[in-house]
Enzyme design. Structure first.
Site, PDB file in Angstrom:
ATOM      1  N   GLU A  33      18.220 -12.023 -16.643  1.00  0.00           N
ATOM      2  CA  GLU A  33      17.060 -11.284 -17.173  1.00  0.00           C
ATOM      3  C   GLU A  33      16.398 -10.494 -16.054  1.00  0.00           C
ATOM      4  OE1 GLU A  33      14.281 -14.184 -18.619  1.00  0.00           O
ATOM      5  OE2 GLU A  33      15.778 -15.187 -19.862  1.00  0.00           O
ATOM      6  N   LYS A  71      13.683  -9.487 -13.560  1.00  0.00           N
ATOM      7  CA  LYS A  71      12.493 -10.192 -13.085  1.00  0.00           C
ATOM      8  C   LYS A  71      11.366  -9.171 -13.040  1.00  0.00           C
ATOM      9  CE  LYS A  71      10.847 -13.480  -9.663  1.00  0.00           C
ATOM     10  NZ  LYS A  71       9.506 -12.949  -9.492  1.00  0.00           N
ATOM     11  N   ASP A  79       7.864  -7.391 -12.602  1.00  0.00           N
ATOM     12  CA  ASP A  79       6.861  -7.513 -11.552  1.00  0.00           C
ATOM     13  C   ASP A  79       5.468  -7.315 -12.137  1.00  0.00           C
ATOM     14  OD1 ASP A  79       5.967  -7.998  -9.073  1.00  0.00           O
ATOM     15  OD2 ASP A  79       6.625  -6.110  -8.183  1.00  0.00           O
ATOM     16  N   TYR A 117       9.570 -14.271 -22.061  1.00  0.00           N
ATOM     17  CA  TYR A 117      10.854 -14.729 -21.543  1.00  0.00           C
ATOM     18  C   TYR A 117      11.144 -16.200 -21.781  1.00  0.00           C
ATOM     19  CZ  TYR A 117       7.819 -15.521 -17.460  1.00  0.00           C
ATOM     20  OH  TYR A 117       6.797 -15.872 -16.633  1.00  0.00           O
ATOM     21  N   LYS A 174      16.540 -11.422  -5.669  1.00  0.00           N
ATOM     22  CA  LYS A 174      15.605 -10.321  -5.442  1.00  0.00           C
ATOM     23  C   LYS A 174      16.309  -9.018  -5.050  1.00  0.00           C
ATOM     24  CE  LYS A 174      11.520 -11.346  -5.458  1.00  0.00           C
ATOM     25  NZ  LYS A 174      10.657 -12.146  -4.603  1.00  0.00           N
ATOM     26  N   CYS A 186      -4.619  24.946  15.131  1.00  0.00           N
ATOM     27  CA  CYS A 186      -3.199  24.767  14.837  1.00  0.00           C
ATOM     28  C   CYS A 186      -2.493  24.196  16.071  1.00  0.00           C
ATOM     29  CB  CYS A 186      -2.580  26.106  14.458  1.00  0.00           C
ATOM     30  SG  CYS A 186      -0.785  26.033  14.328  1.00  0.00           S
ATOM     31  N   CYS A 210       0.072  27.202  17.374  1.00  0.00           N
ATOM     32  CA  CYS A 210      -0.346  28.502  17.923  1.00  0.00           C
ATOM     33  C   CYS A 210      -1.815  28.529  18.326  1.00  0.00           C
ATOM     34  CB  CYS A 210      -0.053  29.615  16.928  1.00  0.00           C
ATOM     35  SG  CYS A 210      -1.181  29.633  15.538  1.00  0.00           S
ATOM     36  N   CYS A 255      -3.321  27.002   8.815  1.00  0.00           N
ATOM     37  CA  CYS A 255      -3.416  27.685  10.099  1.00  0.00           C
ATOM     38  C   CYS A 255      -3.686  29.146   9.784  1.00  0.00           C
ATOM     39  CB  CYS A 255      -2.093  27.524  10.847  1.00  0.00           C
ATOM     40  SG  CYS A 255      -1.855  28.777  12.106  1.00  0.00           S
ATOM     41  N   CYS A 284       1.909  32.740  14.206  1.00  0.00           N
ATOM     42  CA  CYS A 284       2.220  31.332  14.428  1.00  0.00           C
ATOM     43  C   CYS A 284       3.724  31.125  14.287  1.00  0.00           C
ATOM     44  CB  CYS A 284       1.462  30.486  13.403  1.00  0.00           C
ATOM     45  SG  CYS A 284       1.872  28.737  13.519  1.00  0.00           S
TER      46      CYS A 284
END
Ligand code: IVH
Length: 677
Positions: A116, A118, A120, A229, A319, A413, A416, A431, A437
């Site tokens: 099945e 698992k 969470d 379950y 797991k 920046c 530059c 910038c 740049c």
């Protein structure tokens, strides 16, 4: 006159219908009616119950939101402890588990297990008395949990009454309350909008937080779901089971939702195969799972195996790699993108999460860093689920080093030195250096050369960086004036590779208007918008002088995009670059504008294009759309025409089988009636 008895039976009939539809929807995943029809029945019942309050019952499908308990949650002692599961992380662990089980049973090693997912979320135990939901409790410490009955009633996949005859019975079932990814995202968005300052870190915490709200009216608004379950107790009812899977089939038939992905498997081999299959599916599931649970199917086996400490010997949780891990932020740097957008990035102590090693993670923007108060030296929780880009979901405040100071976002920046400016709302930092740049220039050129833009094969990141830093390329137009020698002199380049690049550059000159527009890197103009602009304007010159109103007439072009386009074409250096590109020989086929007319043969017709045509497919797509038709990718009964070029492949076969009309290019143009194309 309608008698009270008639009304009572009408009310009961509505309830029966709603219960059956709930069962079909949640448990069988096979609804018979639309949501709107369901709502209609629900409202009809609500109305009758308002008119005749005497007929209201606790198990009515309308009776989901109850009163808030005045003294908080009370404690509930579990009649049977809620156990946990032993964990396994490797195939060896699973093989050893199956061997242990079979040795103890003295049976061959291929006994049946139920595998099945698992889930969470968080475990809950529900008791139904006489078929009616009586009590719900959290797991707590396994022996005592909290009474969350009013809250569990708000979860729509929990039936308030069971299907079938449960007269004088008591039944205990257990399951996992979860929140889907979509529900989680929506909940966090709502939390942001309501400025509650409370965001949940992951769907499991959100499910737990939602279920533990004191006011069930709040829980009712949270997108919680449940999968059951196990059947743990049944009294006063004559039932006999020999396997776990029979129990699951029974509770499912009683209206309790069981996960559809579980299956019966044989031996360690079967378990491992199920693990592999589920691991593959994990990414595409609507909710988080953190592994797979194997449970010996035969109940007599379960009994003789018994328990050790707090876990059954007959079950194992295998797991998956964790999707969340903690690590340390080593530094925070900012990167400059093509449009000057400044993106902060955290450099991490490398961590294995979600199946890959993560050493960098985007921090999105300045306000996101401030919101989470992420600092250099912090220990953070990093999440990487599926293909989603990794992100920091939480800073562990308790692990913060002494004397740590908040991160200060740069005002200049890093490449530059130009000033960093903010767009309205202060979220996106840019910038202000423009093409001065070099970072923006490099990104802009990479974009220009990329596959969906001008598609210059071989002009990758490293090469672009060299060309820019060595001063060979200052604007994208310079690409078309590169000499073979200047390329061959670069690091890791030789005569042959230089010639290849020159050929690729030459080849890229023949393009489409949409690709050309996209390659210019106009802010907010992605592939689709570029295509829409090309379709609408057909001619670059017309587009360049279009006003905001004309631009906004294009699909999906609103104020932001139209301003960006108009501003781009106002800049004299942009016009200069475009002029140079065209002078260097960049060209595209002209698209004739055909006014959309309902009388046109292509109006509302569905096309599939296949095979190699004399012009790029985009040209044909644009012509079809312009005439009011649409283009889809696969042939079906709804396809009206297939436009076939050379080497057409399977789409043509399918069209022939279906008897779809097939056009070659000549016939296409005849029907289009558009002259020179
Ligand atoms: S069976 C004695 N089945 O995992 C068996 N648990 O570590 C106890 N869980 O507290 C549980 N999916 O919250 C079982 N299909 C599943 C499950 C499952 C998730 C959770 C549950 C439990 C924890 C045990």
């Amino acid at each position: 006159m309608v008698s009270t008895k008639d009304i009572a039976s009408q009310v009961e009939s509505l309830r029966e219908q709603l219960r059956e539809h709930n069962y079909r929807y949640y448990v069988l995943d096979d609804p018979e009616i639309t949501d709107a029809e369901y709502d209609r029945l629900f409202k009809a019942l609500q109305k009758l119950e308002q008119q005749f309050p005497d007929l209201v019952t606790a198990d009515s499908p309308t009776a989901r939101i109850g009163e808030k308990p005045d003294k908080g949650f009370s404690q509930i002692k579990h009649e049977i402890p809620m156990l946990s599961l032993s964990n396994a992380f490797s195939e060896q662990d699973v093989i050893a588990f199956v061997k242990r089980v079979c040795d103890r049973l003295g049976s061959p090693d291929n006994i049946e297990f139920v595998a099945e997912p698992k889930l969470d979320g968080l475990a809950v135990s529900l008791i139904y008395k006489n078929g009616l939901l009586f009590q719900a409790a959290t797991r707590g410490d396994g022996s005592t949990g909290e009474d969350i009955t009013p809250n569990i009633k708000t979860v729509r996949s929990v039936p308030l009454s069971l299907r079938g005859d449960f007269y004088s019975s008591k039944i205990e079932v257990r399951g996992e309350v979860i929140m889907t990814h979509a529900g989680f995202k929506k909940l966090n968005q709502e939390q942001d909008e309501m400025r509650t300052g409370k965001r949940y870190v992951n769907p499991r915490n959100a499910a737990a937080g939602s279920l533990r709200q004191l006011d069930p009216a709040i829980t009712a608004k949270r997108p919680l779901e449940i999968y059951f379950y196990s059947l743990d107790q049944f009294e006063g009812i004559n039932l006999k089971f020999t396997t776990h899977i029979e129990k699951l089939a029974f509770i499912k038939n009683a209206g309790l939702r069981v996960n559809p992905l579980l299956k019966v498997v044989n031996g360690a081999k079967g378990c491992l195969k199920a693990h592999q299959q589920l691991a593959k599916k994990r990414q595409s599931l609507a909710y988080d799972i953190d592994g797979i649970v194997y449970k010996a199917n035969r109940l007599d086996y379960q009994n003789s195996l018994g328990f050790v400490a707090r876990a059954p010997r007959w079950a194992l949780a295998h797991k998956f790699p964790a999707q969340e891990e903690t690590t340390i932020v080593k530094s925070i740097e900012v990167q400059v993108g093509r449009t000057g957008a400044i993106t902060p990035v955290a450099r991490l102590k490398p961590v294995f999460v979600g199946g890959v090693t993560v050493s960098n993670v985007t921090l999105h923007n300045k306000s996101e860093i401030e919101r989470q108060d992420i600092r250099v030296g912090d220990t953070v929780v990093v999440r990487r689920a599926g293909d989603v880009i990794p992100e920091v979901v939480k800073v562990l405040d308790e692990m913060r080093p002494e004397h740590s100071t908040p991160y200060v976002f740069p005002s200049q920046c890093p490449v530059c030195d130009s000033e960093i400016v903010y767009e309205t709302s202060e979220v996106i930092a840019r910038c202000s250096g423009g093409l001065y740049c070099s970072a923006q220039l490099i990104e802009g050129i990479k974009h220009f050369a990329s596959r969906k833009a001008m598609d210059i094969e071989g002009l990758g990141s490293k090469l672009v960086e060299q060309l820019v830093t060595e001063g060979h390329v200052k604007t994208v137009a310079d690409i078309y004036h590169l000499s073979k020698d200047s390329i061959a002199n670069l690091e890791r380049m030789a005569d042959k590779s230089a010639q290849k690049l020159i050929d690729a550059i030459e080849k890229s000159k023949s393009t489409t208007l949409a690709k050309f527009l996209y390659s210019l890197g106009i802010t907010h103009v992605g592939e689709t918008t570029a295509q829409a602009l090309a379709n609408e304007f057909a001619d670059l010159g017309v587009l360049m002088v279009a006003d905001l109103e004309k631009l906004q007439a294009v699909d999906d072009v609103g104020p932001v995009v139209s301003h960006s386009v108009a501003n781009f074409f106002k800049e004299s250096h942009n016009i200069e670059v475009i002029k140079k590109l065209i002078e260097s020989g960049v060209h595209w086929p002209r698209i004739e504008k055909v006014p959309v007319s309902e009388d046109h043969e292509f109006y509302n017709k569905s096309f599939v294009i296949t095979g190699t045509l004399s012009k790029p497919r985009e040209v044909y797509s644009a012509l079809i759309k312009r005439a009011g038709g649409k283009v889809t990718s696969s042939v079906s009964r709804n396809t009206d025409y297939v436009l076939a070029g050379e080497n057409p492949g399977s789409k043509l076969d399918k069209a022939m089988n279906l008897g779809t009309e097939i056009l070659d290019e000549d016939r296409f143009h005849q029907l289009l009636g558009a002259g020179d194309n």
